[in-house]
Design a protein around this motif. Structure first.
Motif, PDB file in Angstrom:
ATOM      1  N   THR A   1       0.799  -1.343   0.322  1.00 22.98           N
ATOM      2  CA  THR A   1      -0.342   0.066  -0.181  1.00 22.98           C
ATOM      3  C   THR A   1       0.794   1.075   0.176  1.00 22.98           C
ATOM      4  OG1 THR A   1      -1.821  -1.314   0.697  1.00 22.98           O
ATOM      5  CG2 THR A   1      -2.076   1.247   1.266  1.00 22.98           C
TER       6      THR A   1
ATOM      7  N   ASN B   1      -7.209   6.581  -0.974  1.00 25.83           N
ATOM      8  CA  ASN B   1      -8.170   5.635  -0.809  1.00 25.83           C
ATOM      9  C   ASN B   1      -6.071   4.762  -0.043  1.00 25.83           C
ATOM     10  OD1 ASN B   1     -10.806   5.573  -1.035  1.00 25.83           O
ATOM     11  ND2 ASN B   1     -10.791   4.342  -2.852  1.00 25.83           N
TER      12      ASN B   1
ATOM     13  N   TRP C   1      -5.843   3.086   3.599  1.00 23.10           N
ATOM     14  CA  TRP C   1      -5.875   1.685   3.298  1.00 23.10           C
ATOM     15  C   TRP C   1      -4.289   1.553   4.405  1.00 23.10           C
ATOM     16  CZ3 TRP C   1      -9.766  -0.785   3.907  1.00 23.10           C
ATOM     17  CH2 TRP C   1     -11.074  -0.755   3.101  1.00 23.10           C
TER      18      TRP C   1
END
Length: 171
Positions: free
Chosen positions: A60, A124, A128
Motif C-alpha cells: 500500500t 484511498n 488503507w
C-alpha cells in the motif's frame, strides 16, 4: 506492466529531466508493488506461512508512492503546458498555431483528469495504510467507494476519449 516499464526504460525519450525522474521512480514503485501484493495475498491464503500485514502495508505504501509521483508529474506537466500557452514568444494566431493551441489544451485536460484520478486513488491508498498515518482508517466506507468510483470513471472516460482520438486520427 513489466513490458511497459521495459519499453520506457530510463525515459530517454523524455525531454524534461523532472518528468523522466518521477516517471522512472513511479515505474520502480509499481514494479516493487506487485510482488509485495502477491506475497501478502499468498500469506493470507496460507500458501506462505507468514504474517501478511507487513506485506500489505509495504504494498500500500508503494501504491501511495506511485500515485504521489504521478501527482507530482501531472502538476509539473500542467505548469509547463500553462507556461507554453502564456508565453509571449509562442503566439497561437495562425490556423496551424490554433491547432497547436488546441492540442496543448487537450493535453492539459488529459493531465488534469490524470491528476484528479491519482488524487482520488491517493486518498484511498492513505486510508488503507496503518492507523496513525495521516487520515488512515478514518474514511467512512461510502467515501472510500466514492473515491474509487471517481477514479474509475475518470480512467474510463480517458480511455474512451483516447480511443476516439485514435480513430479520428486514422485515415
Amino acid at each position: 506492466m513489466f513490458v511497459y516499464t521495459k519499453q520506457y526504460g530510463l525515459g530517454a525519450q523524455e525531454e524534461d529531466a523532472f518528468v523522466r525522474l518521477v516517471s522512472v521512480l513511479g515505474n520502480l514503485a509499481d514494479q516493487l508493488y506487485y510482488p509485495c501484493e502477491h506475497v501478502a495475498w499468498a500469506a493470507d491464503t496460507r500458501v506462505l506461512h507468514m504474517d501478511s500485514s507487513r506485506w500489505w502495508t509495504l504494498s500500500t505504501a508503494l501504491w501511495a508512492l506511485s500515485l504521489l509521483l504521478g501527482v507530482a508529474r501531472s502538476l509539473w506537466v500542467l505548469l509547463k503546458l500553462r507556461q507554453r500557452l502564456r508565453s509571449p514568444t509562442a503566439p497561437f494566431t495562425s490556423p496551424l498555431a490554433r491547432g497547436k493551441r488546441r492540442a496543448v489544451e487537450a493535453q492539459m485536460q488529459s493531465e488534469m483528469l490524470s491528476l484528479l484520478s491519482n488524487l482520488a486513488d491517493l486518498a484511498n491508498a492513505v486510508h488503507w495504510l496503518p492507523r496513525g498515518v495521516l487520515w488512515a482508517g478514518r474514511f467512512p466506507l461510502w467515501l472510500v467507494g466514492l473515491m474509487g468510483t471517481i477514479s474509475s470513471l475518470l480512467s474510463i472516460y480517458q480511455a474512451v476519449r483516447a480511443g476516439g482520438q485514435a480513430e479520428a486520427a486514422t485515415p
